[in-house]
Design a protein around this motif. Sequence first.
Motif, short mmCIF file in Angstrom:
data_model
loop_
_atom_site.label_atom_id
_atom_site.label_comp_id
_atom_site.label_asym_id
_atom_site.label_seq_id
_atom_site.Cartn_x
_atom_site.Cartn_y
_atom_site.Cartn_z
N SER A 585 0.84 -1.19 0.00
CA SER A 585 0.00 0.00 0.00
C SER A 585 0.88 1.24 0.00
O SER A 585 1.90 1.30 0.68
N GLY A 586 0.50 2.22 -0.78
CA GLY A 586 1.25 3.47 -0.81
C GLY A 586 0.28 4.63 -0.87
O GLY A 586 -0.76 4.53 -1.52
N ASN A 587 0.57 5.71 -0.17
CA ASN A 587 -0.37 6.82 -0.13
C ASN A 587 0.34 8.17 -0.06
O ASN A 587 1.51 8.27 0.28
N GLY A 588 -0.44 9.21 -0.35
CA GLY A 588 0.02 10.58 -0.16
C GLY A 588 -0.89 11.25 0.86
O GLY A 588 -1.62 10.57 1.60
N GLY A 589 -0.89 12.56 0.90
CA GLY A 589 -1.78 13.29 1.81
C GLY A 589 -1.17 13.53 3.17
O GLY A 589 -1.91 13.67 4.14
N PHE A 590 0.16 13.55 3.24
CA PHE A 590 0.81 13.74 4.54
C PHE A 590 1.26 15.19 4.73
O PHE A 590 1.58 15.88 3.77
N ASP A 591 1.28 15.59 5.97
CA ASP A 591 1.77 16.93 6.28
C ASP A 591 2.51 16.90 7.62
O ASP A 591 2.15 16.14 8.52
N TRP A 592 3.58 17.64 7.70
CA TRP A 592 4.34 17.69 8.95
C TRP A 592 5.00 19.05 9.06
O TRP A 592 5.00 19.81 8.08
N LYS A 593 5.56 19.34 10.22
CA LYS A 593 6.14 20.65 10.44
C LYS A 593 7.37 20.79 9.54
O LYS A 593 8.23 19.91 9.50
N GLY A 594 7.41 21.89 8.81
CA GLY A 594 8.58 22.13 7.97
C GLY A 594 8.49 21.43 6.63
O GLY A 594 9.49 21.29 5.93
N ARG A 598 6.78 23.31 -1.80
CA ARG A 598 6.94 23.06 -3.23
C ARG A 598 6.93 21.56 -3.56
O ARG A 598 6.90 21.16 -4.71
N ARG A 599 7.02 20.74 -2.51
CA ARG A 599 7.02 19.29 -2.73
C ARG A 599 5.76 18.84 -3.47
O ARG A 599 4.68 19.32 -3.21
N GLY A 600 5.91 17.87 -4.34
CA GLY A 600 4.73 17.31 -4.99
C GLY A 600 4.04 16.35 -4.04
O GLY A 600 4.33 16.33 -2.84
N GLU A 601 3.16 15.57 -4.59
CA GLU A 601 2.44 14.57 -3.80
C GLU A 601 3.43 13.54 -3.25
O GLU A 601 4.32 13.09 -3.97
N ASP A 602 3.32 13.20 -1.97
CA ASP A 602 4.19 12.16 -1.41
C ASP A 602 3.71 10.80 -1.89
O ASP A 602 2.55 10.62 -2.24
N GLN A 690 11.82 2.55 -0.75
CA GLN A 690 10.71 3.49 -0.72
C GLN A 690 10.53 4.01 0.72
O GLN A 690 10.58 3.23 1.66
N PRO A 691 10.36 5.32 0.88
CA PRO A 691 10.05 5.83 2.22
C PRO A 691 8.80 5.13 2.72
O PRO A 691 7.82 5.01 1.97
N ALA A 692 8.82 4.66 3.96
CA ALA A 692 7.66 3.90 4.44
C ALA A 692 7.36 4.28 5.88
O ALA A 692 8.26 4.64 6.65
N ILE A 693 6.08 4.22 6.22
CA ILE A 693 5.67 4.48 7.60
C ILE A 693 4.84 3.30 8.09
O ILE A 693 4.15 2.65 7.32
#
Lengths: 881, 112
Positions: A585-594, A598-602, A690-693
């Motif tokens: 599974s892979g997703n975007g829609g993340f937000d964090w401090k800093g 200009r970043r595109g979709e994660d 791949q960056p993963a959480i």
Amino acid sequence: MSPPRFADRILQFFCSPDQLEEIQGDMHEEFAWQLRRVGERRARWRCWWDVLGFVLSFALKRRSTEYSTTHLTNPIMIRNYFKIAFRNLAKNKGFSAINIGGLAVGMAVAMLNGLWIWDELSFDTYHQNYDRIAQVMTKETEEGTTWTNNSMPYPLSTELKTTYRNEFVRIVNGSWISEYILSAGDNKIARKGQFLDEEAPDMLSLKMIYGSRAGLHDPNSILLSASTAEALFGKTDPTNRAMRLNNKIDVKVTGVYEDLPLNTQFNEIKFVSPFELWVNQNPWIKERALHDWSNHFLRIYAEIKPGDTFDAVSARIKDAELKNLANFKEQAARTPQAFLFPMSQWHLHKFKRGMPDPEPLRMVWMVGVIGGFVLLLACINFMNLSTARSEKRAKEVGIRKAVGSVRTQLINQFFSESFLVTTLALLVALVLVTLSLGWFNNLAAKQMTMPWRNPWFWAASLGFIVLTGLLAGSYPALYLSSFQPVKVLKGTFRVGRFASVPRKVLVVVQFTVSIALIISTIIVYRQVQYAKNRPVGYTREGLITMAMKSNDFDGKYEVLRAELKNTGAVAEISQSMGKMTEVVSGNGGFDWKGRDPRRGEDNFGTLAVSLNHGKTVGWQFVQGRDFSSKLASDSAGMVINESAARDMGLKNPVGETVRWTWSRTNKVLTYRILGVVRDMVMQSPYDPIQPAIFYLKGHNGGVSNINIKLNPAVSIRDALPKVEAVFKKIVPLVPFEYQFVDQEYALKFAAEERVGKLATFFAVLAIFISCLGLFGLASFVAEQRTKEIGIRKVLGASVTNLWRMLSKDFVVLVVIACLIAGPLAGYFMDQWLQKYTYRDDIAWWIFAVSGAGALVLTLLTVSYQAIKAALVNPVKSLKSE
Amino acid sequence: MKRGYLGEFEEIVLLTVAVMEGGAYGVAITHEICEQTGRAVRLNQVHAALERLEDKGMLKSEMGEPTAERGGRRKRLFTTTAYGRRTLQEIQEVRESFWAKLLNPFRPATSL
């Protein structure tokens, strides 16, 4: 004024020699007469007209020589040609063996490769409607990039079945393919299957063993492949027997079809059930998806009418989706265009991330080219040996001519010899291929059989015999037969100084190919090894994983966990979304401090896990800590990998807050980063991580797999039965089917390892064939120079001197080959490596080792002959003849 | 059959050779036939016919003198053999006997 000179030439060429003078004379006289009568221009015309007449009449009937001869195709002559050919082969047993053996090996390799290519190209042709079946797909464009999509919204199928009905013979909806538990009585097996509309068996022309193709009419029915049916019901007719899917859906077997061959796309599925059943089992389809153009979940297969073309139909159905997207602005902006993806392209022209994937076709080319090269090497041997030997036969030609052989007879003689050798080689090759096919199938993961009954196979073999026979036989046949007997027999005949040049060039070609193959093999192996040595980031040993395929697992996990731990055979157990060897599974829609605006979709890998997952798979923490069962707040915690930390641009990520917005519902989940783990190779070992959480609860569904870390103190053989007993007790309806994670991980290298094995196989054969040829040539040279060696020895040359003298020529050739092969292989292998992000450099020593290896082999091959020749007593060699 | 079969064209060629008495070779025969019959005869046809007749033994040949017109090449001069002459004669006799049996000999056409 005389007639056109060219006309004279033509007459000379076509006319039989005994008639030439009178006919040419007549031509000239006629021309002179016509010249006086009608002038030059028309005289020329008439002349050409006459020549044409002569040429046509000669073409029908020609006497080739001034003397009558025995008819060339006389059976007695033909028998004689072959008798002499056999005697020649038997006389030079060593040469014959090298010739036939080398050629046979080359032909066998070419045949295996040919079979492989044939198998690839004939993919899916099992289906009778092969050239009329297609999958409906869409092309979408977003920000200039185009991609293709094979998951279709349900209303598109409805649209095609109504508005566009006339374009198609059949339209079949299909579910995605997934694994199900099939159970009949006490028998339980897991097999992949698909839910398809009831017309599917007709469309795919399934060959029914029991039941009929109409079997999917009843919504609670199932068609089984023959092997699946046998596994479930034994060798009996299972029609009308009841069975269950995933332990909850009752279905009735309504038919059994012949197993689809391995080279079909649908071979993957082992059973077919009605699409309607799938819809009934998944209520969300009826609730939400029937009219929702934005819900892509369907596969649509279509069969067009005979005589129609895919392009034409594609053009007509182009807007089937787009024109209905009035309420789906975002989707309409991507201008989805429906098109048909023909079955003939499914295997070799598939799409990868929207682009046609060149890999499968490239592989076909590669195999073809290598097969061609190995065959070429064998042919070169054959030619070299026969031309080298043919110089010795100049005397034979002289004597044959002196006793009255005509040139054509000599030509026939030499050709029949080369045809005999190629035919024998073909027979040996057929035996070799038959013997090695099983092994090759294993290596290539295919099910190929010898096409004994395929006329094309025989035509190709025959064509090959003719081609090789002509190529190899043409030098002796056409050149040697032209010698004048007087010169040859008097001994004034000398083969020119440059006669051996083509042979040398061919040896260089052989060794260039062989050395290039060796270099490539080493590079492929090193690349695989390099990826294997990559730090994996988790512990695979003793880790098993199983998919929770049915609802029977619901609510049982805690009991399972407790019971398993009680056995003592299990160190830890956890649940996770997908296996450790995949990021499902892979997703975007993340937000964090800093976060850089200009970043595109994660695109983060987003994987739910249970508590203790870290302990089970051996997470290696760089910072922070694992989820803890003691802290309730950890349910809103998150563990990220190093790549994610780097990608997010966080120096000290632990304690930071991450917000995850789910785009469909705009629901927000807030997490706190608990820890950072070392990167884990879960996807391709050649790609960057791949960056993963990882989290306990997320938007995108829950855990789907159970991971079990076996107790290292207990042997696997003892541990597994204990684990199985627990599963049998707690989830009795589920078959105990598990995978070892280390084996799953090893599968990631399968494709490259296969290429590596194939490359080794070809490289070994190539060098073998080349050395065989060299061996033959060396022995020929040594034999030719017997007298010279004798005289040198008498004059005081040592064995070492002679050895050096005889080996030098060949060593020079191999060195040249090295110099050509190095850059060539380097260039192509660099291209090959480019497709891997995580790749090894090409080290210089690879070239050095390959070159040195080839030299050593050459020296070994040549030295045997050289030393043998150098050791001969000069008295004997000078006395000979 | 008593005699070798002769095609119509072969018969004409054989006859021409007989008429030309020793001076018969490819081009000369072709021109003679053209003149006498008004047919457009081609050199290769004549050569083929001569070759066939020689094979049947009705003609024999020898090489003649070279001439400048022929680029210094010799002619092949044909003469009839006795068998050839007899064959011609037999053909002639057969025809005459048929003509003699004709009850109403054709009259030469005097008007349209």
